[in-house]
Design a protein around this motif. Structure first.
Motif, mmCIF file in Angstrom:
data_model
loop_
_atom_site.group_PDB
_atom_site.id
_atom_site.type_symbol
_atom_site.label_atom_id
_atom_site.label_comp_id
_atom_site.label_asym_id
_atom_site.label_seq_id
_atom_site.Cartn_x
_atom_site.Cartn_y
_atom_site.Cartn_z
ATOM 1 N N THR A 1 0.827 -1.202 0.000
ATOM 2 C CA THR A 1 0.000 0.000 0.000
ATOM 3 C C THR A 1 0.866 1.258 0.000
ATOM 4 O O THR A 1 1.892 1.302 0.667
ATOM 5 N N ALA A 2 0.421 2.275 -0.745
ATOM 6 C CA ALA A 2 1.102 3.572 -0.779
ATOM 7 C C ALA A 2 0.211 4.608 -0.112
ATOM 8 O O ALA A 2 -1.005 4.628 -0.325
ATOM 9 N N LEU A 3 0.820 5.469 0.700
ATOM 10 C CA LEU A 3 0.097 6.479 1.458
ATOM 11 C C LEU A 3 0.666 7.852 1.084
ATOM 12 O O LEU A 3 1.802 8.181 1.430
ATOM 13 N N PHE A 4 -0.123 8.644 0.339
ATOM 14 C CA PHE A 4 0.316 9.960 -0.141
ATOM 15 C C PHE A 4 -0.145 11.053 0.810
ATOM 16 O O PHE A 4 -1.315 11.102 1.184
ATOM 17 N N LEU A 5 0.784 11.956 1.185
ATOM 18 C CA LEU A 5 0.505 13.094 2.062
ATOM 19 C C LEU A 5 1.167 14.343 1.507
ATOM 20 O O LEU A 5 1.991 14.262 0.602
ATOM 21 N N GLY A 6 0.832 15.472 2.080
ATOM 22 C CA GLY A 6 1.459 16.726 1.692
ATOM 23 C C GLY A 6 2.556 17.111 2.663
ATOM 24 O O GLY A 6 2.682 16.534 3.736
ATOM 25 N N HIS A 7 3.370 18.099 2.268
ATOM 26 C CA HIS A 7 4.398 18.655 3.142
ATOM 27 C C HIS A 7 3.756 19.749 3.994
ATOM 28 O O HIS A 7 3.097 20.637 3.467
ATOM 29 N N GLY A 8 3.976 19.688 5.292
ATOM 30 C CA GLY A 8 3.519 20.740 6.189
ATOM 31 C C GLY A 8 4.696 21.609 6.587
ATOM 32 O O GLY A 8 5.669 21.740 5.853
ATOM 33 N N SER A 9 4.617 22.171 7.777
ATOM 34 C CA SER A 9 5.746 22.912 8.340
ATOM 35 C C SER A 9 6.926 21.957 8.415
ATOM 36 O O SER A 9 6.739 20.745 8.444
ATOM 37 N N PRO A 10 8.152 22.471 8.489
ATOM 38 C CA PRO A 10 9.309 21.570 8.561
ATOM 39 C C PRO A 10 9.131 20.483 9.623
ATOM 40 O O PRO A 10 8.818 20.766 10.766
ATOM 41 N N GLY A 11 9.263 19.251 9.178
ATOM 42 C CA GLY A 11 9.132 18.106 10.070
ATOM 43 C C GLY A 11 7.706 17.679 10.346
ATOM 44 O O GLY A 11 7.472 16.791 11.150
ATOM 45 N N GLU A 12 6.727 18.306 9.694
ATOM 46 C CA GLU A 12 5.327 17.959 9.927
ATOM 47 C C GLU A 12 4.653 17.527 8.634
ATOM 48 O O GLU A 12 5.079 17.868 7.546
ATOM 49 N N GLU A 13 3.574 16.768 8.821
ATOM 50 C CA GLU A 13 2.779 16.275 7.702
ATOM 51 C C GLU A 13 1.636 17.242 7.415
ATOM 52 O O GLU A 13 1.293 18.069 8.244
ATOM 53 N N ALA A 14 1.037 17.104 6.235
ATOM 54 C CA ALA A 14 -0.151 17.878 5.866
ATOM 55 C C ALA A 14 -1.057 16.981 5.038
ATOM 56 O O ALA A 14 -0.651 15.902 4.594
ATOM 57 N N ASP A 15 -2.290 17.440 4.826
ATOM 58 C CA ASP A 15 -3.219 16.704 3.975
ATOM 59 C C ASP A 15 -2.635 16.559 2.570
ATOM 60 O O ASP A 15 -1.872 17.409 2.111
ATOM 61 N N VAL A 16 -3.020 15.491 1.904
ATOM 62 C CA VAL A 16 -2.576 15.271 0.532
ATOM 63 C C VAL A 16 -3.017 16.469 -0.324
ATOM 64 O O VAL A 16 -4.140 16.957 -0.174
#
Length: 115
Positions: free
Chosen positions: A82-97
């Protein structure tokens, strides 16, 4: 502290649908999705968590390979699980795709994903 983000989930098995899911982003949660050791590939404003144990027996994820290639990243190895796509958030954090990645998946796989 654990974070919930909306991820684009691309299962390896073609019988399982591509979908958007709120996921808990700690290492245990990521391993539940990837079903093994977690690796990552990064695009300009997104990244994808993948199964990094290439020597295991796992289903190839052809849809994830196509999506990653169409999003502008050259994939030189077979992607598994399975592949899980996310967005880049603030440095070191995740964000919504990112929405553009959802739209690309909708076009490629002829699926309505966005709410």
């Amino acid at each position: 502290m654990n974070t919930l983000c909306n991820a684009l989930v691309v299962p390896a098995r073609l019988a399982r649908p591509v979908h958007i899911k709120a996921v808990e982003l700690d290492m245990t949660g990521l391993q539940r999705v990837a079903t093994g050791e977690v690796g990552v590939l990064a695009g300009r404003d997104w990244h994808v968590y993948l199964d990094s144990e290439a020597n295991r027996i796992a289903a190839e994820n052809l849809r994830a390979e196509v999506l990653i290639r169409e999003a502008g990243i050259i994939v030189e190895e077979t992607l598994l699980g399975t592949a899980l796509f996310l967005g880049h958030g603030s440095p070191g954090e995740e964000a919504d795709v990112p929405h553009h990645l959802i739209r690309l998946a909708e076009q490629l796989f002829d699926l309505p994903l966005a709410a």
